[in-house]
Scaffold this motif. Structure first.
Motif, PDB file in Angstrom:
ATOM      1  N   HIS A  33      22.859  -4.006   9.266  1.00  0.00           N
ATOM      2  CA  HIS A  33      22.208  -5.105   8.550  1.00  0.00           C
ATOM      3  C   HIS A  33      22.062  -4.754   7.069  1.00  0.00           C
ATOM      4  O   HIS A  33      22.027  -3.580   6.701  1.00  0.00           O
ATOM      5  N   GLU A  75      19.534  -4.954   5.353  1.00  0.00           N
ATOM      6  CA  GLU A  75      18.285  -4.212   5.167  1.00  0.00           C
ATOM      7  C   GLU A  75      18.460  -2.713   5.404  1.00  0.00           C
ATOM      8  O   GLU A  75      17.576  -1.926   5.045  1.00  0.00           O
ATOM      9  N   ASP A  76      19.574  -2.311   6.006  1.00  0.00           N
ATOM     10  CA  ASP A  76      19.842  -0.896   6.260  1.00  0.00           C
ATOM     11  C   ASP A  76      20.521  -0.215   5.076  1.00  0.00           C
ATOM     12  O   ASP A  76      20.741   0.997   5.102  1.00  0.00           O
ATOM     13  N   ASN A 106      20.856 -10.962   3.475  1.00  0.00           N
ATOM     14  CA  ASN A 106      20.049 -10.343   4.524  1.00  0.00           C
ATOM     15  C   ASN A 106      20.734 -10.570   5.861  1.00  0.00           C
ATOM     16  O   ASN A 106      21.678 -11.350   5.969  1.00  0.00           O
ATOM     17  N   GLY A 107      20.239  -9.871   6.877  1.00  0.00           N
ATOM     18  CA  GLY A 107      20.821 -10.025   8.204  1.00  0.00           C
ATOM     19  C   GLY A 107      22.082  -9.212   8.399  1.00  0.00           C
ATOM     20  O   GLY A 107      22.344  -8.255   7.653  1.00  0.00           O
ATOM     21  N   PRO A 108      22.888  -9.580   9.400  1.00  0.00           N
ATOM     22  CA  PRO A 108      24.089  -8.798   9.729  1.00  0.00           C
ATOM     23  C   PRO A 108      25.053  -8.681   8.556  1.00  0.00           C
ATOM     24  O   PRO A 108      25.260  -9.644   7.815  1.00  0.00           O
ATOM     25  N   ARG A 164      30.157 -10.285   9.858  1.00  0.00           N
ATOM     26  CA  ARG A 164      29.924 -11.508  10.623  1.00  0.00           C
ATOM     27  C   ARG A 164      31.224 -12.164  11.072  1.00  0.00           C
ATOM     28  O   ARG A 164      32.297 -11.893  10.535  1.00  0.00           O
ATOM     29  N   ALA A 223      26.379 -11.840  13.950  1.00  0.00           N
ATOM     30  CA  ALA A 223      27.096 -10.588  13.724  1.00  0.00           C
ATOM     31  C   ALA A 223      28.316 -10.504  14.631  1.00  0.00           C
ATOM     32  O   ALA A 223      28.384 -11.138  15.686  1.00  0.00           O
TER      33      ALA A 223
END
Length: 391
Positions: free
Chosen positions: A232, A234-235, A296-298, A301, A313
């Motif tokens: 993600h 965020e990672d 943000n998120g995956p 995709r 994702a």
């Protein structure tokens, strides 16, 4: 489809209801397998999976448990005519071993040896069985382990530690004589990776995504396909640029990114593993995120045939299929490569370049020195003199 739960409602209604319940596990179970699992699993099975998810079991572990449970339910229904009993009697565990690990020589002499024909045909009809010979011992052991875990989570004690089962398993593995298959027959080394990147060198969204995916997976230490799919935004965290040559203060700076992996196949919930991405992989990854407007998120995709980028994702299986598709476009045999080739290829490339094993393991996050060293041993043998006494 095999439906193990019978009640006053119709079979189709029961299956539909279980499919709706499995939708709660949308982030874990593959969408294309949800209907199949709904037909294979019982009400109690679904409740157990939902409970394990709520208890914080890792997604990859839960996905494997669900898959194994579906297989066990289908096999048991075909082999005994009844749903999987809890706890399973010792005789059923022994039957499972006998059906999956058998002697090919004896099978040639006696067709009744091993898995019965009706069971085999039923599993093939459900697309649950593809192996032509006995199963890989690792697959059988994994499914027995999953069976044992699910039994314990139901508060029951099984016969998985019975001496008869251990003995039968040991003898059956020896009799089946199936050679261990590599997850990827060939490693994706730097030369192979270059060919794959050339195959997706365009500017279409799917090309930019696949470039970023391949470079990120390889350069971050050969990440597993499940880790790539789970990544993600965020990672990701920007780090200070680093020098191309750490020993030369005048060498050009390179972009650096930290990737937090969280829980992986070999870590616990308390681990906070991270790896670094440096140089070109960072540039291409950021281009993908920018072009796709992903904030943000995956990270990686799905993209439809018209180039529309989905919010969902990629699945781990999709990562594997992408690599195989790019292999075909690059003129390589897709059957020789899988996503795991990125992981074995990273260590093989590190060995070929003389990078110390501990340093490579810091990036690959291998926990087993023995497993990681096997790639180094192969490289040393090929580059050494011992095999060149007569050339």
């Amino acid at each position: 489809m095999i439906d193990n739960h019978r009640g006053p409602e119709s079979d189709s209604q029961a299956v539909h209801r279980r499919a709706e319940q499995l939708d709660a596990l949308d982030a874990i179970l593959p969408f294309d397998r949800r209907d199949q699992l709904a037909a294979l699993l019982t009400e109690d099975d679904v409740e157990t999976l939902k409970h394990l998810a709520s208890e914080g079991m890792g997604e990859n572990t839960l996905r494997a448990l669900a898959s194994d449970l579906g297989y066990l339910e289908a096999w048991c229904q075909l082999a005994t005519g009844a749903p999987l009993p809890w706890p399973a009697p010792e005789s059923l565990l022994l039957k499972f071993v006998a059906h999956h690990l058998w002697d090919p020589v004896k099978r040639a002499e006696d067709p009744a040896h091993g898995m019965p024909a009706n069971v085999e045909l039923g599993l093939r009809a459900e697309r649950l069985l593809r192996a032509d010979g006995p199963h890989a011992s690792g697959t059988v052991r994994r499914r027995l382990t999953s069976w044992s875990i699910l039994t314990r989570w139901r508060g029951l004690a099984g016969a998985f530690g019975a001496p008869s089962l251990k003995s039968a398993l040991r003898l059956a593995v020896k009799a089946s004589n199936r050679p261990r298959q590599r997850k990827s027959k060939k490693a994706v080394t730097r030369i192979i990776l270059t060919k794959l990147l050339e195959a997706c060198a365009g500017d279409r969204p799917v090309d930019v995504r696949d470039q970023a995916l391949l470079l990120t997976a390889f350069a971050s230490g050969g990440r597993r396909r499940s880790e790539v799919a789970a990544l993600h935004v965020e990672d990701l965290a920007d780090e200070e640029p680093v020098r191309a040559d750490p020993s030369d203060k005048d060498s050009p700076p390179l972009p650096c990114l930290s990737i937090r992996l969280g829980r992986t196949k070999t870590t616990t919930a308390d681990d906070d593993e991270h790896v670094l991405l440096i140089g070109r992989p960072v540039t291409v990854l950021k281009r993908w995120l920018s072009d796709a407007q992903i904030k943000n998120g995956p990270v990686f995709r799905r993209i439809d045939q018209w180039g529309n980028i989905d919010r969902r994702a990629l699945t781990p299986q999709s990562v594997n299929l992408i690599l195989k598709a790019r292999c075909k476009q690059a003129g390589l045999d897709p059957a020789l490569f899988s996503a795991h080739g990125l992981r074995s290829g990273y260590l093989t490339e590190a060995a070929n370049r003389g990078i110390p094993l501990p340093e490579a393991m810091q990036q690959s996050l291998h926990k087993s020195v023995t497993q990681a060293a096997s790639y180094y041993n192969n490289a040393e043998r090929k580059n050494g003199r011992a095999a060149r006494l007569i050339v």
